[in-house]
Design an enzyme around this catalytic site. Sequence first.
Site, PDB file in Angstrom:
ATOM      1  N   SER A   6       0.892  -1.144   0.000  1.00 18.22           N
ATOM      2  CA  SER A   6       0.000   0.000   0.000  1.00 18.22           C
ATOM      3  C   SER A   6       0.935   1.200   0.000  1.00 18.22           C
ATOM      4  O   SER A   6       1.595   1.497   0.991  1.00 18.22           O
ATOM      5  CB  SER A   6      -0.900   0.000   1.229  1.00 18.22           C
ATOM      6  OG  SER A   6      -1.862   1.007   1.138  1.00 18.22           O
ATOM      7  N   ASP A  66       8.606   6.486  -7.794  1.00 17.23           N
ATOM      8  CA  ASP A  66       8.174   7.864  -8.056  1.00 17.23           C
ATOM      9  C   ASP A  66       6.661   8.000  -8.066  1.00 17.23           C
ATOM     10  O   ASP A  66       6.124   9.056  -7.733  1.00 17.23           O
ATOM     11  CB  ASP A  66       8.783   8.408  -9.348  1.00 17.23           C
ATOM     12  CG  ASP A  66       8.584   7.506 -10.566  1.00 17.23           C
ATOM     13  OD1 ASP A  66       8.110   6.366 -10.394  1.00 17.23           O
ATOM     14  OD2 ASP A  66       8.934   7.940 -11.676  1.00 17.23           O
ATOM     15  N   ASN A 104      11.457   6.407 -12.397  1.00 17.41           N
ATOM     16  CA  ASN A 104      11.454   5.713 -13.694  1.00 17.41           C
ATOM     17  C   ASN A 104      10.374   6.233 -14.663  1.00 17.41           C
ATOM     18  O   ASN A 104      10.164   5.655 -15.714  1.00 17.41           O
ATOM     19  CB  ASN A 104      11.344   4.195 -13.511  1.00 17.41           C
ATOM     20  CG  ASN A 104      10.043   3.755 -12.883  1.00 17.41           C
ATOM     21  OD1 ASN A 104       9.003   4.401 -13.037  1.00 17.41           O
ATOM     22  ND2 ASN A 104      10.069   2.636 -12.164  1.00 17.41           N
ATOM     23  N   LYS A 143      12.158   2.401 -16.591  1.00 15.83           N
ATOM     24  CA  LYS A 143      11.331   1.249 -16.240  1.00 15.83           C
ATOM     25  C   LYS A 143      11.561   0.152 -17.276  1.00 15.83           C
ATOM     26  O   LYS A 143      11.532   0.406 -18.481  1.00 15.83           O
ATOM     27  CB  LYS A 143       9.851   1.643 -16.193  1.00 15.83           C
ATOM     28  CG  LYS A 143       8.972   0.660 -15.432  1.00 15.83           C
ATOM     29  CD  LYS A 143       7.662   1.298 -15.035  1.00 15.83           C
ATOM     30  CE  LYS A 143       6.859   0.371 -14.134  1.00 15.83           C
ATOM     31  NZ  LYS A 143       5.626   1.014 -13.650  1.00 15.83           N
ATOM     32  N   HIS A 186       3.181  -2.368 -16.663  1.00 16.12           N
ATOM     33  CA  HIS A 186       3.170  -2.398 -15.192  1.00 16.12           C
ATOM     34  C   HIS A 186       2.330  -3.570 -14.699  1.00 16.12           C
ATOM     35  O   HIS A 186       1.186  -3.753 -15.109  1.00 16.12           O
ATOM     36  CB  HIS A 186       2.602  -1.091 -14.627  1.00 16.12           C
ATOM     37  CG  HIS A 186       2.667  -1.027 -13.123  1.00 16.12           C
ATOM     38  ND1 HIS A 186       3.723  -0.470 -12.454  1.00 16.12           N
ATOM     39  CD2 HIS A 186       1.805  -1.469 -12.169  1.00 16.12           C
ATOM     40  CE1 HIS A 186       3.516  -0.560 -11.150  1.00 16.12           C
ATOM     41  NE2 HIS A 186       2.354  -1.164 -10.953  1.00 16.12           N
ATOM     42  N   ARG A 227      -9.315   9.353  30.227  1.00 15.99           N
ATOM     43  CA  ARG A 227      -8.175   9.820  29.416  1.00 15.99           C
ATOM     44  C   ARG A 227      -7.055  10.327  30.319  1.00 15.99           C
ATOM     45  O   ARG A 227      -5.869  10.149  30.040  1.00 15.99           O
ATOM     46  CB  ARG A 227      -8.619  10.907  28.437  1.00 15.99           C
ATOM     47  CG  ARG A 227      -9.217  12.135  29.101  1.00 15.99           C
ATOM     48  CD  ARG A 227      -9.558  13.234  28.119  1.00 15.99           C
ATOM     49  NE  ARG A 227     -10.247  14.344  28.764  1.00 15.99           N
ATOM     50  CZ  ARG A 227     -10.062  15.616  28.459  1.00 15.99           C
ATOM     51  NH1 ARG A 227      -9.202  15.957  27.512  1.00 15.99           N
ATOM     52  NH2 ARG A 227     -10.733  16.561  29.075  1.00 15.99           N
ATOM     53  N   SER A 256      -4.677  16.911  25.595  1.00 18.22           N
ATOM     54  CA  SER A 256      -6.050  16.400  25.644  1.00 18.22           C
ATOM     55  C   SER A 256      -6.101  14.897  25.903  1.00 18.22           C
ATOM     56  O   SER A 256      -7.021  14.410  26.561  1.00 18.22           O
ATOM     57  CB  SER A 256      -6.772  16.708  24.322  1.00 18.22           C
ATOM     58  OG  SER A 256      -7.015  18.083  24.187  1.00 18.22           O
ATOM     59  N   GLU A 259      -1.325  12.019  11.345  1.00 21.17           N
ATOM     60  CA  GLU A 259      -1.646  10.729  11.952  1.00 21.17           C
ATOM     61  C   GLU A 259      -1.207   9.541  11.107  1.00 21.17           C
ATOM     62  O   GLU A 259      -0.826   8.491  11.641  1.00 21.17           O
ATOM     63  CB  GLU A 259      -3.153  10.642  12.224  1.00 21.17           C
ATOM     64  CG  GLU A 259      -3.650  11.566  13.314  1.00 21.17           C
ATOM     65  CD  GLU A 259      -3.956  12.973  12.842  1.00 21.17           C
ATOM     66  OE1 GLU A 259      -4.353  13.810  13.678  1.00 21.17           O
ATOM     67  OE2 GLU A 259      -3.808  13.241  11.617  1.00 21.17           O
ATOM     68  N   ARG A 278     -13.735  11.620  27.591  1.00 21.16           N
ATOM     69  CA  ARG A 278     -13.417  13.014  27.918  1.00 21.16           C
ATOM     70  C   ARG A 278     -13.990  13.391  29.284  1.00 21.16           C
ATOM     71  O   ARG A 278     -13.333  14.067  30.078  1.00 21.16           O
ATOM     72  CB  ARG A 278     -13.985  13.936  26.841  1.00 21.16           C
ATOM     73  CG  ARG A 278     -13.675  15.401  27.089  1.00 21.16           C
ATOM     74  CD  ARG A 278     -14.317  16.299  26.054  1.00 21.16           C
ATOM     75  NE  ARG A 278     -13.847  17.672  26.143  1.00 21.16           N
ATOM     76  CZ  ARG A 278     -14.294  18.653  25.393  1.00 21.16           C
ATOM     77  NH1 ARG A 278     -15.205  18.423  24.468  1.00 21.16           N
ATOM     78  NH2 ARG A 278     -13.823  19.872  25.535  1.00 21.16           N
TER      79      ARG A 278
END
Length: 620
Positions: free
Chosen positions: A116, A146, A176, A239, A253, A311, A338, A359, A466
């Site tokens: 991925s 790339d 490539n 390539k 590909h 928390r 927090s 994240e 919270r």
Amino acid sequence: MEKYKELQQKAKLIRKWCLRSTTTAGSGHPTSCLSAADLGAVLFDRYFSYNLEEALNLHNDRFVLSKGHAAPLLYALFGMAGAYPLEETLRLRKFDSRFEGHPTPKFVYAEAATGSLGQGLSVGAGLALLAKREKIDNKTFILLGDGELAEGQVWEAANFCGYHHLDNLIAIADINRLAQSGPTMFGHDLEKYAARFRAFGFEVIEINGHDLKAIDNAFHQAMNSEQGKPIAIIAETIKGKGISFLEDKEGWHGKALDEDQLKKALTELGPTEDQLHFDLKQPNSILLPQHHTKNSSTNLPFNKDQEYATREVFGQAISELGKENNDIYVLDADVKNSTFSLDFLKAIPEHFIECFIAEQNMVSVAAGLSRLGKIPVVATFAAFLTRAADQIRMARVSEANIKFVGSHVGVAIGEDGPSQMGLEDIAMFGTLPDTIIFQPSDAVSTAKLTAKMIDHPGMVYLRTLRSKTPLLYDEKESFEVGGSKVLRSSADDQLTIASSGITVFEALKAADLLKKEGINVRILDCYCISPIDQSSLKKCIIETQYPILITVEDHFAHGGMGDFAISALSSSERILQVRKMAVSHISRSGKMEELLEDAGISASAIAKMVRSLIAVPILP
């Protein structure tokens, strides 16, 4: 030059095995391997330091194949280094083979599962940062395609590398020109890529990725740089390099050559010296990760007359655990005040990693830390973890030992409104096999479950609140993976209410209301949502007058605790009914009590549901 002739033959041998293995498999990405063969050959032949007998030796250099579809290249490189006979790579993509279509932990030399795209630089950043923090003398190399440089996470990672001065990290960009369905964004315009890496604080070296001398000089410069910056080698490549009918051609590909095409390609490559191999440099010493002793615990005092936000208790508990366990690292995305991971920063700053508001990068950095035996704790708002769903998925494929802590869950957060409400998080983590999901409701259970989370060998998600809640448990109570607690019961309970987190208190309030009406109900705190306590659920249903279970949760209805309960009871021999009470619509800003009422998960709503069900008895 004469000194590069043998190296050229080694690169040719890599190309041969990448072509042979993909043709035998009938699938794969040979052209993506061919473009980077020269880069890989120079690296492994002259610069890569690695003890093949101990893949987790902390003094080994690390090599992350971010462009995971070029897995045959990875397998050929380690095969030529002597890890296994190259003939074994002909089992590429077979069901019982370690040589999968994209690298996974079945291949012990893979630092992480990749494929991925866009995640490898982040994983490498985690490996490099750990080496700097713990003064390990090694280098981390990441081979990037790339095409994946269009992914935002790459630039989150580049920003992170520059900020943390990861001068032990060398990114190799295989430019490539061709992606899967057409040309890449900038083709062979190396300067555009170079400018971007420079902007994030990298020292940049631009080269012809098929000129062995230029590659050699680039690695030498990178290995000996004193700029105090991460390095990016931007290599212009072709390539399909080495095979004329593949070179720089669109439409190849992800396509393996058939037998006739393979024969033609190998003829063009010419004779190979099959005995050639890489003599890897050896690290000066061996140091393996030392795993901590189990049975972690905290000694936090709680006042029975005081309320605590779970928390906040998490912050105190993880700080206490971190003082005893050097493997724990806490990662933050600019919400430490927090989530209360700020407590950990104050207590153990050298094991705290600020990732800022990125994240996706944070999760993959944690995967890098986990690879080398650390216990990364990723803490942010539950809602913000969902933006890193793919990174969490790939971390699970990597078998990463990451602990996730999501705060500000449900509508109970109040005035901040729906953009901040974690209402999909249980469903997300619940899809991942063997992932533990905890949701404590009070301070004691939070402290105990934080310790259990650290001890568990695998991915865990801890959901924190919270708002402040009163104590439910004595400090001597124990909590287990797959456990629950009966909080209210009698010999004449009519049905069971299973709740978790903030809704435990709503269920208890409902029980008090109903008791005044002569209706007794059993209250179960499902503090472990996955795996849910199947035996206790079944026992409650058997022991109550009606075989009815009401599940109440501050989460969207699909994929939440209610679905786990239904699944657990699906094999029950007794006819039963399960009613899910959960959030069914997009919420809004307001007071916690207003929002729980609006969502239909308040004490009054629970009591109303109980009355409606026992008014129409269900036959056993």
